[in-house]
Design a protein around this motif. Structure first.
Motif, PDB file in Angstrom:
ATOM      1  N   LEU A 150     -10.390  -4.297  51.435  1.00 43.47           N
ATOM      2  CA  LEU A 150     -10.769  -4.651  50.269  1.00 43.47           C
ATOM      3  C   LEU A 150     -10.021  -4.310  49.041  1.00 43.47           C
ATOM      4  N   THR A 151     -10.108  -5.201  47.741  1.00 42.17           N
ATOM      5  CA  THR A 151      -9.476  -5.025  46.690  1.00 42.17           C
ATOM      6  C   THR A 151     -10.529  -5.124  45.491  1.00 42.17           C
ATOM      7  N   ALA A 152     -10.542  -4.225  44.764  1.00 42.79           N
ATOM      8  CA  ALA A 152     -11.366  -4.369  43.558  1.00 42.79           C
ATOM      9  C   ALA A 152     -10.740  -5.029  42.330  1.00 42.79           C
ATOM     10  N   TYR A 153     -11.367  -5.825  41.561  1.00 38.07           N
ATOM     11  CA  TYR A 153     -10.673  -6.365  40.423  1.00 38.07           C
ATOM     12  C   TYR A 153     -11.629  -6.179  39.017  1.00 38.07           C
ATOM     13  N   THR A 154     -11.054  -6.000  37.958  1.00 36.62           N
ATOM     14  CA  THR A 154     -11.819  -5.941  36.672  1.00 36.62           C
ATOM     15  C   THR A 154     -11.159  -7.225  35.929  1.00 36.62           C
ATOM     16  N   PHE A 155     -12.043  -7.712  35.082  1.00 30.59           N
ATOM     17  CA  PHE A 155     -11.610  -8.992  34.329  1.00 30.59           C
ATOM     18  C   PHE A 155     -11.516  -8.984  32.948  1.00 30.59           C
ATOM     19  N   LYS A 156     -10.790  -9.518  32.084  1.00 26.78           N
ATOM     20  CA  LYS A 156     -10.938  -9.683  30.782  1.00 26.78           C
ATOM     21  C   LYS A 156     -10.647 -10.910  30.007  1.00 26.78           C
ATOM     22  N   VAL A 157     -10.656 -11.147  28.909  1.00 22.69           N
ATOM     23  CA  VAL A 157     -10.128 -12.645  28.183  1.00 22.69           C
ATOM     24  C   VAL A 157      -8.962 -12.297  27.702  1.00 22.69           C
ATOM     25  N   ASN A 158      -8.100 -13.416  27.763  1.00 21.55           N
ATOM     26  CA  ASN A 158      -6.835 -13.236  27.382  1.00 21.55           C
ATOM     27  C   ASN A 158      -6.731 -13.976  26.045  1.00 21.55           C
ATOM     28  N   SER A 159      -5.676 -13.966  25.436  1.00 26.39           N
ATOM     29  CA  SER A 159      -5.283 -14.649  24.146  1.00 26.39           C
ATOM     30  C   SER A 159      -5.564 -15.952  24.052  1.00 26.39           C
ATOM     31  N   ASP A 160      -5.668 -16.663  25.366  1.00 24.73           N
ATOM     32  CA  ASP A 160      -6.116 -18.389  25.262  1.00 24.73           C
ATOM     33  C   ASP A 160      -7.585 -18.233  25.401  1.00 24.73           C
ATOM     34  N   ASN A 161      -8.377 -17.166  25.204  1.00 25.80           N
ATOM     35  CA  ASN A 161      -9.933 -17.194  25.244  1.00 25.80           C
ATOM     36  C   ASN A 161     -10.279 -17.734  26.872  1.00 25.80           C
ATOM     37  N   LYS A 162      -9.612 -17.184  27.971  1.00 19.34           N
ATOM     38  CA  LYS A 162      -9.599 -17.542  29.260  1.00 19.34           C
ATOM     39  C   LYS A 162      -9.786 -16.337  29.830  1.00 19.34           C
ATOM     40  N   LEU A 163     -10.268 -16.670  30.974  1.00 19.43           N
ATOM     41  CA  LEU A 163     -10.761 -15.170  32.116  1.00 19.43           C
ATOM     42  C   LEU A 163      -9.676 -14.894  32.742  1.00 19.43           C
ATOM     43  N   GLU A 164      -9.141 -13.632  33.017  1.00 20.20           N
ATOM     44  CA  GLU A 164      -8.043 -13.358  33.995  1.00 20.20           C
ATOM     45  C   GLU A 164      -8.179 -11.949  34.332  1.00 20.20           C
ATOM     46  N   ILE A 165      -7.426 -11.741  35.461  1.00 22.51           N
ATOM     47  CA  ILE A 165      -7.527 -10.455  36.096  1.00 22.51           C
ATOM     48  C   ILE A 165      -6.979  -9.332  35.037  1.00 22.51           C
TER      49      ILE A 165
END
Length: 178
Positions: free
Chosen positions: A6-21
């Motif tokens: 397994l791999t665990a991921y967290t997510f953030k909103v980038n400068s383009d207002n889109k979701l990314e790892i």
């Protein structure tokens, strides 16, 4: 600790207002206490072990979750991690309620809370979360794992044997009993 496979991921909103790892937590690494993550790997059974040390919390992580079913909090627009019509190729974050409003999220289920609508359109999938170049267990998930039932739940997530008049959840959808 993240188990082998397994791999665990967290997510953030980038400068383009889109979701990314935001961060990747690999096999053998420790997930920070009280940090929501998405686990990704082949279909199977995994054993999570509690570590003696605490992992480093990702300050940019916008994933949220609870240990019990609760109403979403922490933003003004809310997205649920789900699929459309039980199609595993559509996994992503979608509005959990009309217009991105608060909804009851189940125990140990991921959601995203943001202050403004992200640039994915009303209720649209926010991201192809696991399009890492090759098929994995997530994209080959069998629909048989998602059995529909006619069990009725109240808005607090409690099963109701004999519903009366009111608002209930049946097969993941709000229903009004008259």
């Amino acid at each position: 600790m993240v188990p082998t496979g397994l791999t665990a991921y967290t997510f953030k909103v980038n400068s383009d207002n889109k979701l990314e790892i935001s961060e990747t937590i690999a096999t053998g690494e420790t997930i920070a206490k009280d940090q929501a993550v998405i686990l990704y790997g082949a279909t199977g059974t995994y054993e999570m072990n509690v570590a003696d040390v605490d992992g480093t919390k990702d300050a940019n992580n916008i994933l949220r979750g609870f240990d019990t079913a609760q109403l979403t909090t922490g933003g003004s627009v809310y997205y649920r991690l789900t699929t459309k019509g039980y199609d595993p190729s559509t996994i992503g974050f979608y509005w959990g309620a009309e217009n991105g409003g608060a909804f009851t999220v189940g125990a140990h289920k991921a959601y995203v809370a943001v202050d403004t609508e992200l640039t994915f359109g009303a209720g649209a999938r926010m991201a192809d979360l696991f399009s890492f170049g090759e098929a994995t267990g997530i994209s080959s998930m069998q629909n048989s794992q998602f059995t529909m039932s006619n069990e009725v739940y109240d808005l607090q997530g409690r099963r109701v044997a004999q519903p009366t008049k009111g608002l209930y959840i049946v097969n993941g959808k709000k229903m009004i009993m008259k």
